[in-house]
Design a protein around this motif. Structure first.
Motif, PDB file in Angstrom:
ATOM      1  N   LYS A  65     -48.314  -9.548  -0.601  1.00 14.22           N
ATOM      2  CA  LYS A  65     -47.669  -8.672  -1.684  1.00 14.22           C
ATOM      3  C   LYS A  65     -46.420  -9.282  -2.076  1.00 14.22           C
ATOM      4  O   LYS A  65     -45.852  -9.912  -1.197  1.00 14.22           O
ATOM      5  CB  LYS A  65     -47.710  -7.058  -1.363  1.00 14.22           C
ATOM      6  CG  LYS A  65     -49.136  -6.566  -1.212  1.00 14.22           C
ATOM      7  CD  LYS A  65     -50.016  -6.679  -2.282  1.00 14.22           C
ATOM      8  CE  LYS A  65     -51.108  -5.895  -2.207  1.00 14.22           C
ATOM      9  NZ  LYS A  65     -51.962  -6.385  -1.168  1.00 14.22           N
ATOM     10  N   ASN A 104     -39.040  -2.694 -11.817  1.00 15.86           N
ATOM     11  CA  ASN A 104     -40.402  -2.167 -11.453  1.00 15.86           C
ATOM     12  C   ASN A 104     -41.601  -3.237 -11.817  1.00 15.86           C
ATOM     13  O   ASN A 104     -42.610  -3.023 -11.467  1.00 15.86           O
ATOM     14  CB  ASN A 104     -41.049  -1.223 -12.411  1.00 15.86           C
ATOM     15  CG  ASN A 104     -40.146   0.145 -12.115  1.00 15.86           C
ATOM     16  OD1 ASN A 104     -39.726   0.527 -11.122  1.00 15.86           O
ATOM     17  ND2 ASN A 104     -39.772   0.880 -13.441  1.00 15.86           N
ATOM     18  N   SER A 105     -40.962  -4.714 -11.877  1.00 16.73           N
ATOM     19  CA  SER A 105     -42.021  -5.489 -12.053  1.00 16.73           C
ATOM     20  C   SER A 105     -41.636  -6.729 -10.930  1.00 16.73           C
ATOM     21  O   SER A 105     -40.481  -7.157 -10.349  1.00 16.73           O
ATOM     22  CB  SER A 105     -41.999  -6.271 -13.497  1.00 16.73           C
ATOM     23  OG  SER A 105     -42.144  -5.245 -14.311  1.00 16.73           O
ATOM     24  N   THR A 147     -46.976  -8.156 -11.048  1.00 15.12           N
ATOM     25  CA  THR A 147     -47.472  -6.800 -11.147  1.00 15.12           C
ATOM     26  C   THR A 147     -46.458  -6.091 -11.649  1.00 15.12           C
ATOM     27  O   THR A 147     -45.026  -6.243 -11.457  1.00 15.12           O
ATOM     28  CB  THR A 147     -47.657  -6.495  -9.664  1.00 15.12           C
ATOM     29  OG1 THR A 147     -48.836  -7.362  -9.053  1.00 15.12           O
ATOM     30  CG2 THR A 147     -48.045  -4.835  -9.675  1.00 15.12           C
ATOM     31  N   SER A 148     -46.685  -5.176 -12.758  1.00 13.81           N
ATOM     32  CA  SER A 148     -45.594  -4.259 -13.068  1.00 13.81           C
ATOM     33  C   SER A 148     -46.028  -2.672 -12.876  1.00 13.81           C
ATOM     34  O   SER A 148     -47.217  -2.293 -13.189  1.00 13.81           O
ATOM     35  CB  SER A 148     -45.536  -4.428 -14.796  1.00 13.81           C
ATOM     36  OG  SER A 148     -44.632  -3.367 -15.149  1.00 13.81           O
ATOM     37  N   TYR A 149     -45.105  -1.637 -12.517  1.00  7.13           N
ATOM     38  CA  TYR A 149     -45.318  -0.528 -12.133  1.00  7.13           C
ATOM     39  C   TYR A 149     -44.570   0.408 -13.230  1.00  7.13           C
ATOM     40  O   TYR A 149     -43.624   0.213 -13.703  1.00  7.13           O
ATOM     41  CB  TYR A 149     -44.924   0.044 -10.758  1.00  7.13           C
ATOM     42  CG  TYR A 149     -45.514  -0.811  -9.689  1.00  7.13           C
ATOM     43  CD1 TYR A 149     -46.690  -0.263  -8.951  1.00  7.13           C
ATOM     44  CD2 TYR A 149     -44.865  -2.006  -8.967  1.00  7.13           C
ATOM     45  CE1 TYR A 149     -47.375  -1.040  -7.973  1.00  7.13           C
ATOM     46  CE2 TYR A 149     -45.558  -2.694  -8.072  1.00  7.13           C
ATOM     47  CZ  TYR A 149     -46.816  -2.158  -7.489  1.00  7.13           C
ATOM     48  OH  TYR A 149     -47.528  -2.657  -6.386  1.00  7.13           O
ATOM     49  N   GLY A 153     -46.806   6.154 -10.610  1.00  4.00           N
ATOM     50  CA  GLY A 153     -47.409   5.081  -9.691  1.00  4.00           C
ATOM     51  C   GLY A 153     -48.408   4.258 -10.296  1.00  4.00           C
ATOM     52  O   GLY A 153     -49.275   3.600  -9.575  1.00  4.00           O
ATOM     53  N   SER A 154     -48.590   4.261 -11.429  1.00  5.30           N
ATOM     54  CA  SER A 154     -49.702   3.431 -12.244  1.00  5.30           C
ATOM     55  C   SER A 154     -49.107   2.025 -12.162  1.00  5.30           C
ATOM     56  O   SER A 154     -47.951   1.666 -11.975  1.00  5.30           O
ATOM     57  CB  SER A 154     -49.708   3.841 -13.793  1.00  5.30           C
ATOM     58  OG  SER A 154     -50.199   5.119 -13.720  1.00  5.30           O
ATOM     59  N   SER A 155     -49.876   1.034 -12.402  1.00  8.11           N
ATOM     60  CA  SER A 155     -49.756  -0.682 -12.275  1.00  8.11           C
ATOM     61  C   SER A 155     -50.427  -1.353 -12.930  1.00  8.11           C
ATOM     62  O   SER A 155     -51.734  -1.161 -13.292  1.00  8.11           O
ATOM     63  CB  SER A 155     -49.805  -1.033 -10.641  1.00  8.11           C
ATOM     64  OG  SER A 155     -51.013  -0.850 -10.250  1.00  8.11           O
ATOM     65  N   SER A 157     -51.693  -5.500 -13.324  1.00  9.65           N
ATOM     66  CA  SER A 157     -51.358  -6.818 -12.478  1.00  9.65           C
ATOM     67  C   SER A 157     -52.447  -7.855 -13.101  1.00  9.65           C
ATOM     68  O   SER A 157     -53.196  -7.699 -13.575  1.00  9.65           O
ATOM     69  CB  SER A 157     -52.193  -6.613 -10.953  1.00  9.65           C
ATOM     70  OG  SER A 157     -52.172  -7.452 -10.102  1.00  9.65           O
ATOM     71  N   ASN A 193     -54.632   0.100 -12.952  1.00 11.93           N
ATOM     72  CA  ASN A 193     -54.695   1.032 -11.731  1.00 11.93           C
ATOM     73  C   ASN A 193     -53.772   2.555 -12.148  1.00 11.93           C
ATOM     74  O   ASN A 193     -52.617   2.357 -12.262  1.00 11.93           O
ATOM     75  CB  ASN A 193     -54.432   0.765 -10.527  1.00 11.93           C
ATOM     76  CG  ASN A 193     -54.564   1.769  -9.282  1.00 11.93           C
ATOM     77  OD1 ASN A 193     -55.536   2.543  -9.655  1.00 11.93           O
ATOM     78  ND2 ASN A 193     -54.049   1.491  -8.247  1.00 11.93           N
TER      79      ASN A 193
END
Length: 272
Positions: A65, A104-105, A147-149, A153-155, A157, A193
């Motif tokens: 990660k 967040n990214s 990946t960006s949140y 808590g959603s993301s 990718s 997600n």
């Protein structure tokens, strides 16, 4: 238990990467420096895999990660066995970069190049000295992930894995001719997600494109004057999955999902 590698599923970050033509996976197509964890499960077990089951087991591969901040590394290797004609027998270069974009990214890329060479001189049946290239291997890897949140808590990718391989396949020790295999592989994946879509409801969707191109030349002479046969294999696979989980009750879990898989094969040996 008597099963072959054709009955074993290989899953990288939730995406099944088995070749649609042979059912196998070429492990040289993944950059070892990008692996965080490998899990091996025996038997027909495919939890969380958006593909048909596997009777011979599943190999789960989890890639590394992103790290906080900006990180980069370089790793170079040169090896030699003091061959007087070709002093450098192995050369590799790894370039890794990861960076946090905003709050967040995250972005990361791992790139690797390796070249192994074992050329040597020998006398053929006519006592002529010529050069044999029976074990030359070149590998190029390129992994990109973003990946960006957002929200609770959603993301979102995006990832792409590219592999290029050029390999000489030697025959027996007394063989004069050799084979050459070229691979061009690419795996593009986009996923979303949402772990808290509603009260106790989770949603996950993933779309991926797997491209496997292989070119094989057999019976190449030392002087590369003739080739006994050529074969070409083009495999393109599109996969889409969507899963909705409801966990509103303490002892009951409801799940509904959709999986779509389309594969187009164009092969010299197997047709379309």
């Amino acid at each position: 238990r008597g099963f072959t590698d054709e009955t074993v599923r290989v899953v990288i970050d939730g995406v099944c990467v088995n070749n649609a033509q042979y059912g196998t996976y070429d492990f040289s197509a993944i950059n070892l420096n990008d692996i965080e964890k490998i899990e091996i499960v025996r038997g027909g077990f495919t939890e969380g895999v958006t593909d048909e089951g596997a009777v011979g087991g599943v190999i789960y591969i989890t890639t590394k990660k992103q790290q906080l901040g900006t990180n980069y590394s370089f790793d170079s290797k040169i090896k030699t066995f003091f061959n007087k004609n070709h002093p450098v027998d192995f050369l590799s270069e790894n370039i890794n970069f990861s960076s946090q974009i905003g709050d967040n990214s995250f972005f990361k890329t791992n790139n690797a190049f390796s070249f192994a060479n074992n050329k040597f001189l020998y006398k053929n049946y006519n006592s002529e000295i010529t050069e044999r290239r029976n074990s030359e291997v070149m590998d190029v890897h390129s992994d990109i992930n973003f990946t960006s949140y957002f929200g609770n808590g959603s993301s979102f990718s995006f990832s792409n894995i590219f592999y290029l391989g050029n390999k000489n396949l030697p025959g027996t020790a007394t063989s004069v001719n050799y084979d050459k295999q070229k691979d061009y592989d690419n795996m593009l994946s986009v996923s979303l997600n949402v772990p808290s879509l509603a009260n106790g409801i989770k949603f996950f969707t993933d779309a991926s494109w797997l491209c496997n191109n292989r070119f094989v030349d057999e019976g190449i002479s030392p002087l590369a004057e003739n080739v006994s046969s050529h074969s070409r294999h083009y495999v393109n696979t599109l996969r889409y999955s969507a899963i909705l989980d409801a966990d509103n009750f303490s002892k009951v879990n409801e799940s509904v999902g959709l999986t779509f898989d389309y594969t187009f094969l164009d092969s010299t040996e197997d047709g379309k």
